[in-house]
Scaffold this motif. Sequence first.
Motif, PDB file in Angstrom:
ATOM      1  N   LYS A 239     -20.880  53.726  31.739  1.00 39.48           N
ATOM      2  CA  LYS A 239     -21.576  54.844  32.375  1.00 39.48           C
ATOM      3  C   LYS A 239     -23.032  54.485  32.666  1.00 39.48           C
ATOM      4  O   LYS A 239     -23.483  53.369  32.390  1.00 39.48           O
TER       5      LYS A 239
ATOM      6  N   GLY B 122     -26.823  53.847  32.555  1.00 35.58           N
ATOM      7  CA  GLY B 122     -27.872  53.567  31.581  1.00 35.58           C
ATOM      8  C   GLY B 122     -27.405  53.103  30.225  1.00 35.58           C
ATOM      9  O   GLY B 122     -28.134  53.184  29.247  1.00 35.58           O
TER      10      GLY B 122
ATOM     11  N   ASP C 180     -23.018  53.304  24.957  1.00 36.59           N
ATOM     12  CA  ASP C 180     -24.167  53.305  24.050  1.00 36.59           C
ATOM     13  C   ASP C 180     -24.008  54.374  22.965  1.00 36.59           C
ATOM     14  O   ASP C 180     -24.941  54.735  22.288  1.00 36.59           O
ATOM     15  N   TRP C 181     -22.792  54.890  22.840  1.00 38.23           N
ATOM     16  CA  TRP C 181     -22.472  55.745  21.692  1.00 38.23           C
ATOM     17  C   TRP C 181     -20.989  55.602  21.453  1.00 38.23           C
ATOM     18  O   TRP C 181     -20.255  55.104  22.314  1.00 38.23           O
ATOM     19  N   PHE C 182     -20.555  56.021  20.291  1.00 37.04           N
ATOM     20  CA  PHE C 182     -19.147  55.845  19.986  1.00 37.04           C
ATOM     21  C   PHE C 182     -18.468  57.203  19.859  1.00 37.04           C
ATOM     22  O   PHE C 182     -18.850  57.976  19.007  1.00 37.04           O
ATOM     23  N   PHE C 183     -17.405  57.572  20.604  1.00 41.94           N
ATOM     24  CA  PHE C 183     -17.050  56.862  21.805  1.00 41.94           C
ATOM     25  C   PHE C 183     -16.471  57.893  22.716  1.00 41.94           C
ATOM     26  O   PHE C 183     -15.993  58.939  22.240  1.00 41.94           O
TER      27      PHE C 183
ATOM     28  N   LYS D 265     -26.770  49.234  21.920  1.00 40.35           N
ATOM     29  CA  LYS D 265     -27.887  50.025  21.384  1.00 40.35           C
ATOM     30  C   LYS D 265     -27.532  50.700  20.067  1.00 40.35           C
ATOM     31  O   LYS D 265     -27.929  51.844  19.812  1.00 40.35           O
TER      32      LYS D 265
END
Lengths: 338, 809
Positions: free
Chosen positions: A55, A57, A161-164, A201
């Motif tokens: 996605k 950024g 950058d995050w799960f998930f 990140k």
Amino acid sequence: EPVWLFNTSIKQRLAIASMNGSCKLLDEHLHFADTLDHYLSDTNENYTVIGVLGKTGVGKSTIMSLLGGRESSVFRAAGTESEAAKHKTSGIDCYVTAERTILLDVQPLLSASVLDNNISQSEQSKKALDLKYHENNVHMQSIELACFCLSVCNVVILVEDWFFDPNLIALVHTAEMLLPNMAECDQAYQHRTHLIYCLNKCGPIAPLDLKMMKSVYANFMKDSKLQVKGSLHSDINSGSSACFLKARRGPREPDEPNFVALPSMDPAEPSGETGGLNGVTGMKRLVRALSRELLSIKVNTGQSGQALTEKKWFVYANRVWDTIKKSSFISEYSRLMT
Amino acid sequence: MSNEPNICVVSLIGKSQFSQNDTKAWKLNSLLQKNVFKHDSSLSEKSVKNLNLQECDQSGSKPDNFHLKTHLDQKNRVMYIHFESIYDSGHLFDVLVNKFDEETDFYELWEDEQLKYVKTILFLFSISHLIIISNPTCEFDISYIRLFRIVDLLRSKIQPSVVELLKSLDLSINKDWIYAGRPCSPRVLFTFENCQPNILKSSQSIEKLQHSLEDQIYNSLRKSYVITNISNNSLFSIPVNQEFVYIHRHNHQITNASRFLLSSFNNHSVETTSPSVDLEQFRKFIFQHVQTALSVGFNDNIGRTNIPPIFELTTPTIWNKIYQSLFEFFLCEPKTQKVMSIYAQLKDQIDIDVQFSERRCKKVLPQAINLYQESLPAHYSKDQHEQKLQLAIDYFQLNARGPKYNLYLDQLKSKCDEIWQNGRRLCESVSLTGQNCVHELHYLMNEGRAEDELEESEQTRTEKSNRIEENTLLLNQKAKNYKIPTKTHSSGILTISASNCGEFQRERKDPFDLKEANLDFYKEFEGVELIKNKMVKKYIFKHAEESEFIYPMIHSECPLNSKSEFDSWSLVSIGEYSDYYPSSGLSQPGFMTSHNFLIPWELHVCNGQVSSLCSKQWSKKNSEKSKSKNSVELLEKKGKTVTIKAYIGLEYECPLGHRFICSGPDRIVRLFNNGSVKDDAYKLLNCDMPLYTACPCRNTKESPSYMAQAMRVFIVTPPGLVAEKGDDKKTTTVNICIKPQVQPNPQPCPVFWPSFEDSIVLEDNSIWVLRLPYIYMGDDQKPYYRPKNFETLNSCKILKSMFSVVANN
């Protein structure tokens, strides 16, 4: 005479124009562009195609730049325009490294910013879109791009950058289901696509949680025919830097999900070279390790498929994109979206 | 009760970033300024208990899968609800790891979770005033748009049932609430996290990003008709003049040190805003909306409209009752048919992959079945079936896609199998000459079963003959209307064969049964044989009286005293010596012109001894060329010798019924011009004779000749009482003996003989016909087929020394 052969291969390599920056493979209107052909060899069959999906950024361009062995100059990252919540990469940017790795930096999937652009474009042109809803249009576009990557890449890195986000991973499922039937093409290019999940990140993750995350990824991709396991020499239990990818010589674990965790770039130490505090390895060092991993993945061309030269791959990629654009599967699917 | 204050209901939904042992509920905790919402399952149980929702347990649903937690903030008059879903890592881990195993059908599980998710979202939108959608990143997640559309569609369909339910509760709430099925069009707020560090550096940048996001969200929701001018008509509304996006200034991360290997990890992010400042601002952001709700209510209509928005508040007690009943209505098993059908439709909208796959497979399945059926004969073999099925599977593989693939692939397989099993299946029994039965799968006459014992006899029959695999029974039951017919096997091949004696010919069906081939066929001639022939004497082969070893046919590998079930050989006498006319040969049907002559065999009787052409010296050629001592002796002897003449011949029969006598291997009997037989008996006596030889009937280059099989041995025995020329006038009895031994295939192959008798002494002054078996079969029920190639054909032979002669004084 091996020496002579070696010299010709060097010569051939030198004969190919080297790239200063990326060029377009798909332009911002998602039309196939010819520029890349100029930088490709018509003899070399030993190369790896790596694509990136994710996605807005999440750090796709940054990771790809680092894989390209350059600083962030190869692919422009979205960071600078993030105040406007805009994406940076439109279409697919492409860069060929000196080691003959073809890197594809793909425009963000399921992007609100792309949706925004589509809305304002259609308002300008007052053209009725095929689809009733703009966001379905973006969704289909994302599926097409993912289909393309899964068809032409040896390795596809899925970055979050995050799960998930299950919606994003489900999109890969859909793309795999709607893959074009390239078996009908005269130049069948059979290969197994390796899918690598990259959690970018991220802060420190406890080994137990990392194990859970890997299981979630592996279970989610349970029915997939993509190579989602065993492609990397990663080891999660190597001491204090537990959570991050650590290259290790040894046999690949066949059941180890292709899961890579990368830490945030340390703004205080932008070089990313030194191992951060408490042994957390710097981002750049990790990406370099990842790069080595990716290059050592055996790129098989299948039983019947011969290896394609770079230029033939380019022709193939063009045909894949044409097939996707005309795919009856995809149009059938889009009609089902409410 | 009556002085209970009205409350505002705030629900927190959305996705959340993985965080150790924590959920997005920290946002609610920060609003409460208390650690109320904990990642603790016992707490959730407690909150469920508080709401008296145990009824759900009894009605069979699984409340443990609904991660809804509530808390009433009495001071601020706010009821908080936290919804933990598969979009939160805790629940995700639970569903996809803890409760997941090899057998789990991912798509089924996923569809189920999505269904629950959508229903829960609608439930929350029906009982809340404010909805906070938590986003783990700084991008608006466009997948919400489709979700909202689906939820809104469900809302419009299910609203009448909700209205009914609210009516039935008989609570003191406004009719507007009842008829709308909700207290208001809830206001939706978005929170974002994990902003880029460079933006977090300045509040101006944050504000800019916030406004960009607001524009983006508003635009896309408007363009997709999720929000409209009239808030009453929409699933939710967005405030016109208030901020509805909040970006967290601080990357919230509760670190639970005990779970780390790293004990003192330092978060490198530059903290421009301290956590407390962020939380303060967040509280301010939420409470301005709560205050509006508790005071004037929301009016989020756009432009000029006369329709006032519905906005109702109520007390915690009444709200709890509504919460309970709606929870049960939405999240427990649906009670009415109508709601059930609505949920079924919802399923189709939720998982397009499954729906696409379903449609795709449904479309491809008949095409694949057609491909299977294309140009198939009326009846076909298992090999053909499997070959065509593979073709159909390949086509299916190329064109069918998605999660339903395997299900439909199985259907394809069973459907094709069914077609084959139901009357298209070739019998596939192989005749004893190696031909396939051309009929569909059928029962044999003696296997026939009464209609009423269908099932049982089917089973016994199946077990009896190995032609049908285990799964046949199952498939036959599936399509009961198809009945396996009863008929005899047929390869469609007819041949012409002569009787035991050779006097009669008849069509013969390609045999599938040994007794039929070697006995029954010949038995049918018995009546006419008796009439035609002057005397039919039948030789009875001497078997062991009682034997525990019974074989289909007797051969060299059977134990010594074994017995055959029936005689596959026949030996009959059809006349006297004088009934054979050497000048005209055998006068039996089917013989080819001049190939019907038996070969004369001279037997020399001298001094009670009998000699015949049994050594090289007796060969004509040799006796003429070399006049050795021996021959002189013999000539001397000759004067005293009495010569009698027997006639022998090996008859071959081709499938067309052509018959001919051979005098040696592949050597058909020849005649001199005067009509007398040219050949002597030497080869017949001393050579192995082939079991098969080419019939002269079709001797062209274009088509291969028919193979004739050795079927009969003719032995015309002269009168055996011989008066010798010697002085003593003694008589010697001469008898011809036969010992037929057939090796029907190359080694290793047993040698077949009619019985364990040493050799059969033939009665003199008779025409004996030894009929050989039509089929040679070993103990494993497998016949020895005629080999296809010529070289092995030569190793199928009748062993030499079949004929011998004995003399008795």
